[in-house]
Write an enzyme that holds these catalytic residues in place. Sequence first.
Site, mmCIF file in Angstrom:
data_model
loop_
_atom_site.group_PDB
_atom_site.id
_atom_site.type_symbol
_atom_site.label_atom_id
_atom_site.label_comp_id
_atom_site.label_asym_id
_atom_site.label_seq_id
_atom_site.Cartn_x
_atom_site.Cartn_y
_atom_site.Cartn_z
ATOM 1 N N GLU A 62 0.873 -1.163 0.000
ATOM 2 C CA GLU A 62 0.000 0.000 0.000
ATOM 3 C C GLU A 62 0.917 1.221 0.000
ATOM 4 O OE1 GLU A 62 -2.702 0.463 3.329
ATOM 5 O OE2 GLU A 62 -3.364 2.383 2.538
ATOM 6 N N ARG A 107 5.046 -12.610 9.792
ATOM 7 C CA ARG A 107 5.780 -11.421 9.408
ATOM 8 C C ARG A 107 7.112 -11.382 10.137
ATOM 9 N NH1 ARG A 107 3.674 -6.101 9.627
ATOM 10 N NH2 ARG A 107 1.882 -6.902 8.562
ATOM 11 N N LYS A 160 4.608 0.668 9.471
ATOM 12 C CA LYS A 160 4.757 1.922 8.729
ATOM 13 C C LYS A 160 4.212 3.097 9.529
ATOM 14 C CE LYS A 160 3.056 0.160 4.856
ATOM 15 N NZ LYS A 160 2.570 -0.032 3.493
HETATM 16 P P1 ATP Z 1 2.975 -2.369 8.176
HETATM 17 O O1 ATP Z 1 2.159 -3.247 9.077
HETATM 18 O O2 ATP Z 1 4.430 -2.390 8.441
HETATM 19 O O3 ATP Z 1 2.451 -0.980 8.078
HETATM 20 P P2 ATP Z 1 1.578 -3.417 5.944
HETATM 21 O O4 ATP Z 1 1.346 -4.867 6.042
HETATM 22 O O5 ATP Z 1 0.449 -2.497 6.230
HETATM 23 O O6 ATP Z 1 2.870 -3.034 6.769
HETATM 24 P P3 ATP Z 1 1.625 -3.371 3.108
HETATM 25 O O7 ATP Z 1 2.073 -2.266 2.236
HETATM 26 O O8 ATP Z 1 0.198 -3.720 3.149
HETATM 27 O O9 ATP Z 1 2.163 -3.032 4.553
HETATM 28 O O10 ATP Z 1 2.508 -4.656 2.827
HETATM 29 C C1 ATP Z 1 2.796 -5.181 1.556
HETATM 30 C C2 ATP Z 1 3.125 -6.635 1.712
HETATM 31 O O11 ATP Z 1 4.237 -6.811 2.570
HETATM 32 C C3 ATP Z 1 1.969 -7.383 2.316
HETATM 33 O O12 ATP Z 1 1.788 -8.605 1.619
HETATM 34 C C4 ATP Z 1 2.405 -7.638 3.727
HETATM 35 O O13 ATP Z 1 1.842 -8.822 4.216
HETATM 36 C C5 ATP Z 1 3.928 -7.727 3.595
HETATM 37 N N1 ATP Z 1 4.576 -7.339 4.843
HETATM 38 C C6 ATP Z 1 4.375 -6.199 5.546
HETATM 39 N N2 ATP Z 1 5.110 -6.195 6.673
HETATM 40 C C7 ATP Z 1 5.790 -7.364 6.697
HETATM 41 C C8 ATP Z 1 6.719 -7.959 7.616
HETATM 42 N N3 ATP Z 1 7.084 -7.352 8.725
HETATM 43 N N4 ATP Z 1 7.211 -9.179 7.311
HETATM 44 C C9 ATP Z 1 6.855 -9.790 6.165
HETATM 45 N N5 ATP Z 1 5.997 -9.297 5.263
HETATM 46 C C10 ATP Z 1 5.461 -8.098 5.525
HETATM 47 MG MG MG Z 2 -1.390 -3.170 5.027
#
Ligand code: ATP
Ligand code: MG
Length: 567
Positions: A41, A266, A276
């Site tokens: 995102e 994760r 984020k």
């Molecule tokens: P955050 O929780 O850090 O804000 P998010 O999951 O909201 O991250 P996205 O932009 O939706 O961020 O993530 C893109 C992809 O990266 C998704 O498939 C998510 O599952 C994966 N992802 C995000 N954080 C992690 C992590 N710490 N370890 C592994 N994969 C991750």
């Molecule tokens: Mg997300």
Amino acid sequence: MADEKSAAAEKTKTLDFIRTIIEEDLNTGKHRKIHTRFPPEPNGYLHIGHAKSICLNFGVAQEYGGLCNLRYDDTNPTKEEQEYVDAIKDNVRWLGFDWKDREYFASDYYERLNDFAEQLIQKGKAYVCDLSPEEIRSYRGTLTESGRNSPYRDRSPEENLDLFRRMRAGEYQDGSRTLRAKIDMASGNLNMRDPVIYRIMRATHHRTEDTWCIYPMYDYAHPVSDSLEGITHSLCTLEFEDHRPLYDWFLEELDIFRSRQIEFARLNLSYTVMSKRKLLSLVEKGVVDGWDDPRMPAISGLRRRGYSPEAIRDFCDRIGLAKRESLVDIALLEHCLREDLNQTSPRVMAVLRPLRVKITDFPEDKIEWLEAENNPEDPSAGSRRIPFTREIFIERTDFMEDPPKKYFRLSPGSEVRLKHAYYITCTNIVRDTETGEITELRCTHDPESRGGWTKDGRRVKGTLHWVSAAHAVPAEIRLYDHLFTREDPLDLEEGEDFLESLNPDSLEVLTGCLLEPELEKAHPFDRFQFLRHGYFCADKDSTPDKPIFNRTVTLRDTWAKIEKKQS
Ligand code: ATP
Ligand code: MG
């Protein structure tokens, strides 16, 4: 032979659960080709956790001859920006992956998502609801209590279609109506209790601008986008496990290509935070100097710190995949980094806290050019010539007036080796007459020890780095430590804020450091090993007039020690 063995070992290496599923799907003919996607995102910069997901998605596609798309999940216009889209692209490319022409945006599918929503309405599987967000919440029930049906649940498809079209046309206020999937308000899974799939929100989207005043929810847009792109394996993190029934429900009801969602744990890293939202708050509060501050776990920060993509990929490979969350020791990431930098970084000399040394028996105007190898780990790196002169600088911490036993560096009367140069002996100390502080050392050298080795085989235990006073390049050097003092900054007691465990000493700026002249040519992001000090990287703002170097990591590898103990 060794190669054959390792190839065999590679083959018998147990597959992780995702690769097991993929191999099965290829072997049974369920899919001829696999297709994955990395779906960020664009509401912030990518971090090392995303690197795990990038390496996994692009990695399995590569390994099994498949494809991987880059798709922006841009369904929340109030938080998303073009700046983030650009940074994400840069980061993925820098990590070494290529999506070719397969760059997609969920917003590209807004029209089709809208059509599919109308299909659901016509099937009687979605309805327009007039409950307010608070009311929806209270009708939803709890984990132990079933929900209640919305009073608007039984509207006819015709009425729903009309209302939904008028929602789109902008006839209603923000938040006054939603489109909801009609599933089961008594479901044990809260995600299945008639989830909202469209909301009214007058917000300018970074791509579609003001075309839309209704926006699809992630839980609806994601499965449909996956399906439209023919994604075979939709790999995501564990928090989506409870959303999988809904993911499947949309694809079933719409009867479109069935992508399969598979969850993995994760990545969490010690001494830092990964969300984020939390990282954005560090940026906004000015705790760090932007997303690319070298202390940030953001990929841009790691890059500016001096991390190589190879080291990050190696790390993602080593941590593997699990179904359970854990906290990975940041020492492992640093270990992977050192392993790579040790092979690839040219060795140079830099004095962080300089002390002047005059070699009294070395001719005053003489410049002697000495040969220095660039990397003992890599003969192809060649050598360079460094100037030696009567006045040099050594590290202030490499001299002690009253040394303890077993002090092998310089002290009055002792002899040490200057790397690549000569053996020297300290004969005198010069002090500031007022403060008494040592301002200079006087030494003699053994002309027979050129290159750092004596003819008589006499040995010394200490080898010091140094720079020629006449040639030294002044620089600023930034030393970093963990951003947080607590191993898990989010393991909070009641009432605590994660910012309380910020490390006040995470950055130390040294000015007046002196570098060997070779470093004047360094470009931003060039990496080096500064002998005895660790690995360093020229900062993005470094110029020949004002060189700035970031310490990437010290030389001491705590992980290697842990590994040794375990084996
Ligand atoms: P955050 O929780 O850090 O804000 P998010 O999951 O909201 O991250 P996205 O932009 O939706 O961020 O993530 C893109 C992809 O990266 C998704 O498939 C998510 O599952 C994966 N992802 C995000 N954080 C992690 C992590 N710490 N370890 C592994 N994969 C991750
Ligand atoms: Mg997300």
